[in-house]
Structures are given as structure tokens and as C-alpha cells.
Scaffold this motif. Structure first.
Motif, PDB file in Angstrom:
ATOM      1  N   LEU A 145      43.193   5.202 158.348  1.00 13.48           N
ATOM      2  CA  LEU A 145      41.864   5.781 158.542  1.00 13.48           C
ATOM      3  C   LEU A 145      40.801   4.853 157.951  1.00 13.48           C
ATOM      4  O   LEU A 145      39.758   4.619 158.550  1.00 13.48           O
ATOM      5  N   ALA A 146      41.081   4.319 156.761  1.00 11.72           N
ATOM      6  CA  ALA A 146      40.104   3.423 156.104  1.00 11.72           C
ATOM      7  C   ALA A 146      39.828   2.217 156.988  1.00 11.72           C
ATOM      8  O   ALA A 146      38.689   1.752 157.092  1.00 11.72           O
ATOM      9  N   ARG A 147      40.859   1.704 157.642  1.00 11.90           N
ATOM     10  CA  ARG A 147      40.654   0.555 158.538  1.00 11.90           C
ATOM     11  C   ARG A 147      39.744   0.901 159.709  1.00 11.90           C
ATOM     12  O   ARG A 147      39.101   0.038 160.287  1.00 11.90           O
ATOM     13  N   MET A 151      44.319  21.612 160.238  1.00 10.78           N
ATOM     14  CA  MET A 151      45.311  20.985 159.360  1.00 10.78           C
ATOM     15  C   MET A 151      46.481  20.452 160.206  1.00 10.78           C
ATOM     16  O   MET A 151      47.070  21.186 160.998  1.00 10.78           O
ATOM     17  N   LEU A 152      46.798  19.180 160.014  1.00 10.52           N
ATOM     18  CA  LEU A 152      47.924  18.555 160.709  1.00 10.52           C
ATOM     19  C   LEU A 152      48.996  18.228 159.683  1.00 10.52           C
ATOM     20  O   LEU A 152      48.695  17.733 158.597  1.00 10.52           O
ATOM     21  N   VAL A 207      42.929  11.419 164.931  1.00  9.97           N
ATOM     22  CA  VAL A 207      41.733  11.791 164.178  1.00  9.97           C
ATOM     23  C   VAL A 207      40.586  10.839 164.526  1.00  9.97           C
ATOM     24  O   VAL A 207      39.434  11.262 164.697  1.00  9.97           O
ATOM     25  N   GLU A 208      40.920   9.570 164.672  1.00  5.89           N
ATOM     26  CA  GLU A 208      39.905   8.578 165.032  1.00  5.89           C
ATOM     27  C   GLU A 208      39.239   8.960 166.350  1.00  5.89           C
ATOM     28  O   GLU A 208      38.023   8.928 166.479  1.00  5.89           O
ATOM     29  N   GLY A 230      39.022  18.815 170.224  1.00  4.95           N
ATOM     30  CA  GLY A 230      40.076  19.137 171.180  1.00  4.95           C
ATOM     31  C   GLY A 230      41.112  18.022 171.212  1.00  4.95           C
ATOM     32  O   GLY A 230      42.280  18.253 171.542  1.00  4.95           O
ATOM     33  N   HIS A 231      40.701  16.810 170.831  1.00  2.00           N
ATOM     34  CA  HIS A 231      41.647  15.685 170.828  1.00  2.00           C
ATOM     35  C   HIS A 231      42.776  15.896 169.818  1.00  2.00           C
ATOM     36  O   HIS A 231      43.833  15.277 169.940  1.00  2.00           O
TER      37      HIS A 231
END
Ligand code: PHB
Length: 395
Positions: free
Chosen positions: A26-28, A286-287, A318-319, A328-329
């Protein structure tokens, strides 16, 4: 009492490989996250886990800038040995499917991920207590905990990731009616030892014997990791070094004279396991990832690989959701993660049932296993299928 409030985009419970890899990826992509874990960094670093990385997992570590230590200090293994009827049979992954795996223990993967998060200024809070998750089915789920300094905290986020293992708080917080569990227990466990001894084989040896399964793995040139099938209620304290070596040698012994190099036992423990999947691996925003979503028996060494592959899928999902502002993604995560998880379940179940001795096994059962093993090593198609599963080509 609500604690000091802060916000982040993704709140992650669990600083094992699934949680830290998600945070790193995620940070990337420029997405901030906070990771919490009730264990201290030293506790996680000291937990012995399995040791095989699929080629794709090794690439994920190097290509996303976690570390290239796996290429320098890990050992490429181009195959495994299946040992049965007292004879060794090599399955050459590289010749069969053009892939290899890496011997690189989870403790090293954790050390690399923790160091990368620290290097990149990631927010990881180890040693927190009283973790709870709340408001999962809303657009601002939260993590409540007391940090290592004793300050009560509340982190609110857009997406929450439950990567806190099979006994964590995240899955348990999903109402029972909103999840289905699929599981299978086995009437045996693994007795795992770390020993101070030179290697006995260049590659891993998975052994079927009349006394039960045994596995020869390694850690370093002077420390080896060995396992043998045992009763789930076995008491590690009842096993002195001599008894452990006698049992291991009896399982690998054969007409070819193969024997293990012996040395002092540094660590011993009984590892219970089961096959488990939670569907869906999601509740609201929540995943679930890694062992919080599924566990596999260790026979195929898939647990760590699944955790890393969940992290990759999760970060991608999430991106996309954040970039398009369309949550929805998030729907895409479950089916993709489950397809991979069930394929790994199938592989791990097959390896487990192929090689272990059931406590009530009949002579018929044993002969049938031996026939399956001889087909596996005797048919190129069957060997290639095993190689695909082991190296992770069947994602
Ligand atoms: C290990 O080295 O700990 C290990 C290797 C392969 C397995 C399981 C554990 O299938």
C-alpha cells in the motif's frame, strides 16, 4: 472509554507477513496504513514457522523492494525428494516445469518486512494490548487498543485488514451468521525439532514410512529443521535427544543406507494443524488475509505463500477501490483470494494424506498410498502436476 483518536486509510491488525506485506505494498501505491500487533517485534521474530517460498513469493519480496536477501542468503531448491519403501525418488521441479522454490524461513521473511517498514517510515505498533475492532460494516471501521506505552488509542480507517492469525480478534468479530467455516482436522500432528548438525541432504526429503511421516528440512549449514508425525497430544518434554534421533532414523532408514547426521536438539515442539477456510473473507469494509482467513496443514509449505498472495491481491483491490472512489471494487477480493486458497487447500490436503499414516490405517491403506507414490514419481505427467502445485504455478 474511547482512546486518543487518529485516522489512517487502511488499519491493519497483525504484523505477520500478511499484515506487513499489505502495509508495504500500500505504501508503494502512496496509501497510508497503521499496523498493530499484540506481540512484540522480538516475539514475532522468534517464532519458528515453515521455510519454503514459491518462486512468485520470492519475486514479490525482491521486485517490490522489500529486500533481495532471499537471493543472497536463501537457497534455490530445484526439486524435492520423496522417500518411500526405504528408497529416495527425486522430483525435479526445474526439469518438469522450469521453476524452483527457495528455502528461506518465515523468520527471515518477517525480519525483512519489519526492516523495510521501519526503513520506509511505516507505522507499525508492536506489543499493544486489548485490541478490538468495531463498526466493520460502516465506512469508518475502527481499531481500539492500548499501545505499548499504556495509552488508549482509537484508529479510524476506510478499510480494515484482519491479518491477525487463526485465533485473532478480527474474524471473531464477524457475526456468526455472516460467515461459513469449512474445516478438517487430522488425527496427527508434527513433532518439530531444530538440531545442531550438518545437513543430511541437499534438498527437502518428504518421507513415507510404516512408522509415519518424516520431513528433513534445513535452516543453515549447521542448524537443521526436522519433523516427524506424532500424536496431537504428544508431550515434547517426554522426548529426550536419543529418543528423537532413534525415531527419526527409523523413519528414514532404508536399504540404500540413508541416515541423518545427528547432533544436539536445540528446540522441540508439537505443532497441531488443520485445514480451514472462512467464507467470505470479508465483512463490510474489513478484509481477512493470511491465517485469519484460512489455514493449511504444513505438509506443502503453503501457509506463508498464501499470506503473501493475499497481501498482493488485497493491496491491488484496495488501490483500485481508492483510485476510483468505488468501494464496490472490494467485492473482487473474496473470489480471487478464495480460488487461490482452495487450490492450496487441495494441494496441502493431498500432500498430507499421501504421506501420513492414519492411526487406524489398514494394510490396504498403506499399499494404496505406496501405489500412489510410485505413480507420482513414475509418471512424468503426475510428477509435473506435483511440481506445479509445489512451486505455485497453480494459483
Ligand atoms: C520447514 O523448513 O520448516 C518446512 C519445509 C517444508 C514444509 C514444511 C516445513 O513442507
Amino acid at each position: 472509554m474511547p482512546g486518543t483518536l487518529s485516522r489512517t486509510t487502511v488499519g491493519i491488525v497483525g504484523a505477520g507477513p500478511a499484515g506487513l506485506m499489505t502495509s508495504h505494498l500500500l505504501a508503494r501505491a502512496g496509501i497510508d496504513s497503521v499496523v498493530v500487533d499484540h506481540r512484540t517485534r522480538a516475539e514475532i521474530a522468534g517464532t519458528q514457522r515453515a521455510g519454503i517460498l514459491e518462486a512468485g513469493s520470492a519475486r514479490l519480496l525482491t521486485d517490490t523492494g522489500v529486500s533481495d536477501r532471499v537471493r543472497r542468503e536463501g537457497r534455490p531448491h530445484a526439486g524435492i525428494t520423496l522417500r518411500f519403501g526405504g528408497e529416495s525418488h527425486r522430483v525435479d521441479f526445474h526439469a518438469l516445469v522450469g521453476e524452483n522454490v527457495w528455502l528461506y524461513p518465515q523468520t527471515d521473511v518477517f525480519a525483512d518486512l519489519a526492516a523495510a517498514r521501519e526503513r520506509d517510515g511505516g507505522d507499525v505498533r508492536y506489543g499493544v494490548t486489548g485490541t478490538r475492532v468495531t463498526d466493520l460494516a460502516t465506512d469508518r471501521p475502527g481499531i481500539l487498543f492500548t499501545d505499548a506505552e499504556g495509552v488508549a488509542r482509537e484508529v479510524r480507517c476506510a478499510v480494515l485488514v484482519g491479518a491477525d492469525g487463526s485465533r485473532g480478534v478480527c474474524r471473531a468479530a464477524v457475526p456468526e451468521a455472516a460467515r461459513t467455516h469449512f474445516s478438517r482436522t487430522y488425527p496427527f500432528a508434527w513433532f518439530g525439532v531444530l538440531v545442531q548438525a550438518p545437513p543430511s541432504a541437499d534438498e527437502l526429503v518428504y518421507t513415507h514410512s510404516a512408522r509415519g511421516f518424516a520431513l528433513v528440512s534445513r535452516r543453515t549449514e549447521s542448524v537443521q529443521r526436522l519433523y516427524f508425525q506424532c500424536d496431537p497430544d504428544e508431550d515434547p518434554a517426554a522426548w529426550g535427544d536419543d529418543r528423537i534421533w532413534a525415531e527419526l532414523q527409523a523413519r528414514v532408514r532404508g536399504a540404500d543406507g540413508f541416515a541423518l547426521a545427528e547432533g544436539p536438539v536445540l528446540d522441540r515442539s508439537v505443532l497441531r494443524f488443520r485445514s480451514f477456510v472462512c467464507e467470505p473473507p470479508r465483512h463490510g469494509n474489513m478484509l481477512l488475509a493470511g491465517d485469519a482467513a484460512h489455514t493449511v496443514p504444513p505438509t506443502g509449505a503453503k501457509g506463508l505463500n498464501l499470506a503473501l498472495s493475499d497481501a498482493r491481491l488485497l493491496a491491488e483491490t484496495v488501490e483500485r477501490a481508492l483510485a476510483t472512489r468505488d468501494f464496490g471494487h472490494l467485492d473482487a477480493y473474496g473470489p480471487r483470494a478464495l480460488r487461490r486458497a482452495w487450490r492450496a487447500q487441495h494441494f496441502s490436503y493431498r500432500m498430507t494424506t499421501l504421506l501420513h499414516r492414519l492411526p487406524d490405517a489398514s494394510p490396504f491403506d498403506e499399499r494404496r498410498q505406496l501405489a500412489e507414490l510410485s505413480v507420482l514419481v513414475g509418471s512424468e505427467a503426475a510428477s509435473a502436476h506435483l511440481a506445479e502445485g509445489y512451486t505455485g504455478l497453480l494459483r
